[in-house]
Write an enzyme that holds these catalytic residues in place. Structure first.
Site, PDB file in Angstrom:
ATOM      1  N   LYS A 100       2.437  -4.387   8.033  1.00  0.00           N
ATOM      2  CA  LYS A 100       3.056  -5.709   8.080  1.00  0.00           C
ATOM      3  C   LYS A 100       4.564  -5.545   8.145  1.00  0.00           C
ATOM      4  O   LYS A 100       5.110  -4.547   7.650  1.00  0.00           O
ATOM      5  CB  LYS A 100       2.695  -6.508   6.811  1.00  0.00           C
ATOM      6  CG  LYS A 100       2.786  -8.002   6.996  1.00  0.00           C
ATOM      7  CD  LYS A 100       1.621  -8.503   7.849  1.00  0.00           C
ATOM      8  CE  LYS A 100       1.306  -9.935   7.701  1.00  0.00           C
ATOM      9  NZ  LYS A 100      -0.066 -10.240   8.160  1.00  0.00           N
ATOM     10  N   GLY A 108      -1.324 -26.871   5.636  1.00  0.00           N
ATOM     11  CA  GLY A 108      -0.539 -26.032   6.551  1.00  0.00           C
ATOM     12  C   GLY A 108      -0.902 -26.371   7.979  1.00  0.00           C
ATOM     13  O   GLY A 108      -2.077 -26.443   8.325  1.00  0.00           O
ATOM     14  N   GLY A 138       0.578 -24.854  10.899  1.00  0.00           N
ATOM     15  CA  GLY A 138       1.114 -23.886  11.859  1.00  0.00           C
ATOM     16  C   GLY A 138       0.000 -23.482  12.819  1.00  0.00           C
ATOM     17  O   GLY A 138      -0.929 -24.252  13.068  1.00  0.00           O
ATOM     18  N   ASN A 139       0.068 -22.256  13.324  1.00  0.00           N
ATOM     19  CA  ASN A 139      -0.935 -21.816  14.310  1.00  0.00           C
ATOM     20  C   ASN A 139      -2.345 -21.893  13.745  1.00  0.00           C
ATOM     21  O   ASN A 139      -3.239 -22.490  14.354  1.00  0.00           O
ATOM     22  CB  ASN A 139      -0.613 -20.390  14.782  1.00  0.00           C
ATOM     23  CG  ASN A 139      -1.691 -19.846  15.700  1.00  0.00           C
ATOM     24  OD1 ASN A 139      -2.697 -19.296  15.261  1.00  0.00           O
ATOM     25  ND2 ASN A 139      -1.521 -20.038  16.998  1.00  0.00           N
ATOM     26  N   ALA A 140      -2.560 -21.315  12.571  1.00  0.00           N
ATOM     27  CA  ALA A 140      -3.926 -21.283  12.019  1.00  0.00           C
ATOM     28  C   ALA A 140      -4.395 -22.682  11.626  1.00  0.00           C
ATOM     29  O   ALA A 140      -5.493 -23.111  11.997  1.00  0.00           O
ATOM     30  CB  ALA A 140      -3.970 -20.338  10.821  1.00  0.00           C
TER      31      ALA A 140
HETATM   32  N1  GLU Z   1      -0.606 -11.916  11.440  1.00  0.00           N
HETATM   33  C1  GLU Z   1      -2.026 -12.025  11.672  1.00  0.00           C
HETATM   34  C2  GLU Z   1      -2.806 -11.640  10.422  1.00  0.00           C
HETATM   35  O1  GLU Z   1      -2.328 -11.735   9.321  1.00  0.00           O
HETATM   36  C3  GLU Z   1      -2.456 -11.247  12.902  1.00  0.00           C
HETATM   37  C4  GLU Z   1      -2.179  -9.795  12.861  1.00  0.00           C
HETATM   38  C5  GLU Z   1      -2.406  -9.099  14.182  1.00  0.00           C
HETATM   39  O2  GLU Z   1      -2.843  -9.747  15.124  1.00  0.00           O
HETATM   40  O3  GLU Z   1      -2.102  -7.905  14.254  1.00  0.00           O
HETATM   41  O4  GLU Z   1      -3.954 -11.308  10.501  1.00  0.00           O
END
Ligand code: GLU
Length: 418
Positions: A108, A220, A222-224
């Site tokens: 991350k 929330g 956002g995208n999700a």
């Molecule tokens: N940020 C997203 C997660 O927390 C996607 C990570 C990715 O696609 O590598 O799963």
């Protein structure tokens, strides 16, 4: 929607891991190895702002574990980012890739900044500065970032471009969540929510819940979160009764129009005030008597303080880390079926993995093919976790850990590291 003060996400991630290690009877050296990141890089980023002044930002990249393949995980641009949040998220990525059985490790990244107060040109310079600084540890075979909180396909495009300049050739596979025109995958945009819904569909079958009659609340947008609301209505005919974002929330018992709310948010910056709705707060939405609750924003929102008031039948965690361990115990005792974050939201990284495979092969699948492959991965993972939960008589989060940690430990052992 600030996270609860005094709750350290990495301490929580370690506590969850320790429980799983105990359940699996892992040997001490394996426990010591898997409860901390393998590598991390801290960087200082001087960036020229539009007014000509230089502002200095702090950034991180954590490579938690790469026993099963290159590390994978998003980059967050967040004003309250901390190294411990990034460590926790990197650990969860490790378990996430493992639970859906894709050949990747977990990582991350994060930058302490407030993208809402930055112009597009400032964001571009920050994105390029980040890649210049951490590029040496990135690469399609080493570590592959993606979008996360407040980072977008456009940011992925800038980062890919910057890395390609450093590498001296196009390196589309260095990052995922890219725009379609630059090697992005069909189906990546809504993959986190769509994958989550596949697990909810399986859970509903197990629980005898009719999704066509189900009510939904989403914290929330956002995208999700926005896609969780849109797809709940589109795929299953659910009634979305409440949604919120950082600025506020909206509710209507007769059902909201998730797409109209998204349009309103694009116009005004928030879901709040969408015509034909009543207001609701981020605290209230978690306690609504709905069938399916989607915490889709940020860490530590369901805690020991409010878990007893959660009335949903299913909690589908699109966010990473929304529930603290003391809350988990309460939800389990109250018979609430939690689909834990790193299972529920694994659809994003699963399609990211498909994106990497397509980039490596220079050959692209249709959206329909991506959806089918995603469905299979999510359905198999849900049932593996459900089976472990029944076998060990533990809640779904601990069961997900048992499945995921076991696979990573096996890879570590086979490589001879421990
Ligand atoms: N940020 C997203 C997660 O927390 C996607 C990570 C990715 O696609 O590598 O799963």
């Amino acid at each position: 929607m600030a996270e609860q003060k005094g709750v350290n996400p990495f301490a929580i991630a370690q506590q969850q891991f320790d429980e799983a290690a105990e359940l699996l009877g892992l040997e001490p050296a394996m426990r010591a190895f898997l409860r901390v990141p393998m590598r991390e890089l801290h960087v200082t980023l001087p960036v020229r702002m539009d007014d000509g002044r230089v502002k200095v930002f702090q950034g991180f990249r954590v490579q938690y574990n790469d026993a099963r393949g290159p590390t994978k995980g998003g980059i967050r641009f967040h004003p309250e980012e901390t190294i411990d949040t990034v460590r926790a998220l990197a650990a969860w990525m490790t378990w996430k890739c493992s639970v859906v059985d894709i050949p990747l490790g977990g990582g991350k990244g994060g930058v302490i900044c407030n993208p809402k107060n930055m112009s597009a040109t400032e964001l571009e310079r920050l994105s390029r500065a980040y890649v210049e600084a951490v590029g040496r540890i990135l690469g399609p075979e080493k570590d592959v970032p993606a979008p996360d909180v407040y980072t977008t396909p456009q940011i992925m495009a800038w980062m890919m471009d910057e890395y390609s300049k450093l590498a001296g050739h196009n390196a589309f596979g260095v990052i995922t969540g890219k725009p379609l025109a630059l090697g992005g995958s069909a189906g990546r945009g809504d993959a986190t929510a769509r994958g989550g819904w596949y697990t909810v569909r399986e859970a509903a079958n197990e629980l005898g819940l009719d999704l066509a009659k189900a009510t939904v609340a989403v914290q929330g947008y956002g995208n999700a979160g926005s896609f969780a609301a849109i797809l709940g209505k589109e795929l299953f005919g659910c009634r979305v009764v409440a949604v919120t974002d950082t600025q506020g929330g909206v509710m209507n018992q007769d059902g909201l129009d998730p797409k109209a709310i998204l349009e309103h948010k694009k116009r005004t910056g928030s879901v709040a005030g969408t015509p034909g709705t009543q207001p609701i707060s981020n605290e209230e939405i978690l306690e609504l008597p709905v069938d399916i609750l989607w915490p889709s924003a940020i860490e530590n929102v369901i805690t020991g303080a409010n878990a007893g008031r959660v009335k949903a039948k299913v909690v589908a965690e699109a966010a990473n880390g929304p529930t603290t361990p003391d809350a988990d115990a309460i939800l389990y005792k109250n018979g609430i079926h939690v689909i834990p974050d790193f299972l529920c939201n694994a659809g994003g990284v699963t399609v990211s993995y498909f994106e990497m495979v397509q980039n490596f092969n220079h050959f692209y699948w249709t959206e329909k093919q991506v959806h089918e492959m995603l469905d299979k991965k999510m359905t198999d993972a849900y049932h593996a976790v459900l089976a472990a939960s029944r076998r060990h008589k533990v809640h779904m989060r601990l069961a997900a850990y048992a499945v995921a940690v076991q696979r990573v430990a096996e890879a570590v052992k086979l490589r001879g590291w421990v």
